[in-house]
Design a protein around this motif. Sequence first.
Motif, PDB file in Angstrom:
ATOM      1  N   LEU A 381       0.839  -1.197   0.000  1.00 27.53           N
ATOM      2  CA  LEU A 381       0.000   0.000   0.000  1.00 27.53           C
ATOM      3  C   LEU A 381       0.879   1.255   0.000  1.00 27.53           C
ATOM      4  O   LEU A 381       1.868   1.330   0.726  1.00 27.53           O
ATOM      5  CB  LEU A 381      -0.886  -0.005   1.249  1.00 27.53           C
ATOM      6  CG  LEU A 381      -2.036   1.008   1.298  1.00 27.53           C
ATOM      7  CD1 LEU A 381      -3.124   0.637   0.308  1.00 27.53           C
ATOM      8  CD2 LEU A 381      -2.627   1.043   2.715  1.00 27.53           C
ATOM      9  N   THR A 382       0.532   2.235  -0.824  1.00 31.98           N
ATOM     10  CA  THR A 382       1.383   3.432  -0.961  1.00 31.98           C
ATOM     11  C   THR A 382       0.895   4.627  -0.150  1.00 31.98           C
ATOM     12  O   THR A 382       1.667   5.550   0.101  1.00 31.98           O
ATOM     13  CB  THR A 382       1.482   3.847  -2.438  1.00 31.98           C
ATOM     14  OG1 THR A 382       0.160   4.112  -2.939  1.00 31.98           O
ATOM     15  CG2 THR A 382       2.140   2.751  -3.261  1.00 31.98           C
ATOM     16  N   HIS A 383      -0.373   4.641   0.235  1.00 33.35           N
ATOM     17  CA  HIS A 383      -0.920   5.711   1.069  1.00 33.35           C
ATOM     18  C   HIS A 383      -1.861   5.101   2.106  1.00 33.35           C
ATOM     19  O   HIS A 383      -2.580   4.136   1.812  1.00 33.35           O
ATOM     20  CB  HIS A 383      -1.691   6.744   0.239  1.00 33.35           C
ATOM     21  CG  HIS A 383      -0.805   7.691  -0.507  1.00 33.35           C
ATOM     22  ND1 HIS A 383      -0.157   7.334  -1.675  1.00 33.35           N
ATOM     23  CD2 HIS A 383      -0.437   8.971  -0.244  1.00 33.35           C
ATOM     24  CE1 HIS A 383       0.554   8.360  -2.114  1.00 33.35           C
ATOM     25  NE2 HIS A 383       0.406   9.369  -1.268  1.00 33.35           N
ATOM     26  N   VAL A 384      -1.859   5.672   3.293  1.00 40.93           N
ATOM     27  CA  VAL A 384      -2.705   5.188   4.378  1.00 40.93           C
ATOM     28  C   VAL A 384      -3.479   6.362   4.960  1.00 40.93           C
ATOM     29  O   VAL A 384      -2.914   7.443   5.156  1.00 40.93           O
ATOM     30  CB  VAL A 384      -1.853   4.547   5.494  1.00 40.93           C
ATOM     31  CG1 VAL A 384      -2.705   4.238   6.713  1.00 40.93           C
ATOM     32  CG2 VAL A 384      -1.170   3.285   4.998  1.00 40.93           C
ATOM     33  N   LYS A 385      -4.750   6.155   5.244  1.00 40.61           N
ATOM     34  CA  LYS A 385      -5.533   7.176   5.935  1.00 40.61           C
ATOM     35  C   LYS A 385      -5.653   6.765   7.392  1.00 40.61           C
ATOM     36  O   LYS A 385      -6.277   5.757   7.723  1.00 40.61           O
ATOM     37  CB  LYS A 385      -6.911   7.342   5.309  1.00 40.61           C
ATOM     38  CG  LYS A 385      -7.650   8.569   5.845  1.00 40.61           C
ATOM     39  CD  LYS A 385      -8.821   8.961   4.960  1.00 40.61           C
ATOM     40  CE  LYS A 385      -9.433  10.277   5.442  1.00 40.61           C
ATOM     41  NZ  LYS A 385     -10.546  10.713   4.577  1.00 40.61           N
ATOM     42  N   LEU A 386      -5.013   7.567   8.262  1.00 35.35           N
ATOM     43  CA  LEU A 386      -5.041   7.293   9.685  1.00 35.35           C
ATOM     44  C   LEU A 386      -5.352   8.570  10.445  1.00 35.35           C
ATOM     45  O   LEU A 386      -4.742   9.614  10.195  1.00 35.35           O
ATOM     46  CB  LEU A 386      -3.688   6.741  10.156  1.00 35.35           C
ATOM     47  CG  LEU A 386      -3.377   5.268   9.868  1.00 35.35           C
ATOM     48  CD1 LEU A 386      -1.927   4.959  10.219  1.00 35.35           C
ATOM     49  CD2 LEU A 386      -4.317   4.359  10.640  1.00 35.35           C
ATOM     50  N   PHE A 387      -6.323   8.492  11.344  1.00 35.05           N
ATOM     51  CA  PHE A 387      -6.702   9.623  12.188  1.00 35.05           C
ATOM     52  C   PHE A 387      -7.008  10.869  11.346  1.00 35.05           C
ATOM     53  O   PHE A 387      -6.624  11.983  11.692  1.00 35.05           O
ATOM     54  CB  PHE A 387      -5.600   9.908  13.213  1.00 35.05           C
ATOM     55  CG  PHE A 387      -5.181   8.680  13.988  1.00 35.05           C
ATOM     56  CD1 PHE A 387      -6.062   8.079  14.866  1.00 35.05           C
ATOM     57  CD2 PHE A 387      -3.931   8.112  13.797  1.00 35.05           C
ATOM     58  CE1 PHE A 387      -5.699   6.934  15.560  1.00 35.05           C
ATOM     59  CE2 PHE A 387      -3.558   6.969  14.488  1.00 35.05           C
ATOM     60  CZ  PHE A 387      -4.446   6.383  15.369  1.00 35.05           C
ATOM     61  N   GLY A 388      -7.669  10.639  10.209  1.00 36.07           N
ATOM     62  CA  GLY A 388      -8.109  11.727   9.354  1.00 36.07           C
ATOM     63  C   GLY A 388      -7.059  12.280   8.415  1.00 36.07           C
ATOM     64  O   GLY A 388      -7.342  13.192   7.635  1.00 36.07           O
ATOM     65  N   ALA A 389      -5.843  11.722   8.457  1.00 39.00           N
ATOM     66  CA  ALA A 389      -4.757  12.226   7.604  1.00 39.00           C
ATOM     67  C   ALA A 389      -4.395  11.186   6.548  1.00 39.00           C
ATOM     68  O   ALA A 389      -4.391   9.985   6.818  1.00 39.00           O
ATOM     69  CB  ALA A 389      -3.534  12.562   8.435  1.00 39.00           C
TER      70      ALA A 389
END
Length: 461
Positions: A381-389
């Motif tokens: 995975l190249t991008h992760v959405k964590l805690f709204g970011a």
Amino acid sequence: MRITFNGAAGGEVTGSCHMLEACGKRILLDCGMVQGSREAEARNLEPFAFDPASIDALVLSHAHIDHIGRVPLLVKRGFTGPIFAQAATCDLLPIMLLDAASLAENAADFANRDRVAGTPEIQPLYTRDDVAAAQKLLRPLPYEIANEILPGVTLRLHDAGHILGSSILELRASESPPRTLIFSGDIGMKGTPILRDPTPAPAADLIVMESTYGDRNHKDRAATVAELGSIFEKARADGGNVVIPAFAVGRSQELLYWFAEHFDDWNLAGWKIFLDSPMAAKVMGVYDHHTELFDTDAAKVWAGRIKPFALPNLHVSASVEDSKAINAVTGGAIIIAGSGMANGGRVRHHIANNLAKPNAHVLFVGYQAAGTLGRLLVNGLTHVKLFGADIPVRAQIHTVGGLSAHADQQSLVEWYAASPNHPPVALVHGEDSARNAFSTLLHDRFGTTVTLPQSGMTHDI
């Protein structure tokens, strides 16, 4: 004797739950939580496929959440019978379940903040009071002693070598003719630190057997340990942090064991080592209370200069403030935190804080279930959405499979081969690719009759 497969079947790895009917009684083997994607975990709220009040006894293989995570819910919905497990499992169970209850309560509170007026209040899966009710039903048992747990039904626990207290369940029913079921639980690897090797499979009429790694072998342990050392060496040269998602029971303690044994040759004195898991700290207390279950090598390490649970540079996070303070450390930190699949817990904050840094390293040291953040990162995975970011993945991702607490294909074969009569097998706790490969191997090598249960399937023994 009859068994119905209600979880960790049909190509799934989590949610272990099987109902055995023998001598007119109903015995549940494990009652685990489904883990993975949000959709998968939502199934934990669904009604059980049986009436909890109709179950006469529950037997637990070990204290991982995918094997015990719905026990309080079972009690909440009507189960009142005894819960049998190895003594160390009984000590670990409230630690694990109180943490799960706290997470469920916090999640419900958070969701209810945005609840629209007039809509039902969201309830947690279970509460700490439900855990306390379940704890009162525990009946600790030793290894290798046969106990009649219900009229006509005898239970014997064998060491599974997976985590402290993990058990292979041998259930014998005095029917005509008598029948014996073996439930493997999760089988460990030979040579796993601290733990004794798994007890070979006894004779049986059916073995319900895990197949997590039924299609592959782990890297040699010595090579794995060398790989760990090289990762820390590179991370030190890069000047970043190392984040290690690890389960509070088993993997965290094993890592500290390796750190003690290789403290000097891995140059660990130059690191700050954080165990950011109050639960793992409590689990260490259970380990100290059950040293009689350690293997001989562990006894030697515990007697050495550097002790696993008392490393000179080990910092155990006792509070949320301690955990948050780790974020100020921009390099030179080894951070061990839960959960092992990065699907919850404090480790997600550490991943969020380090994932965009090219000099950071994220080290996975166990199985990553489908749909979890860990599996997504391992798969590139190249991008992760964590805690709204939205966070770009620039950190270096490592998978060290040789530390797995699960037996690999060859070890599973060796465990099964030891059974004197090579009985029929039902393969559970494995993805379909692993089950299919292992089924073919057992059939070709031993002529074994193999069943691949689907959820809800009933099998007569």
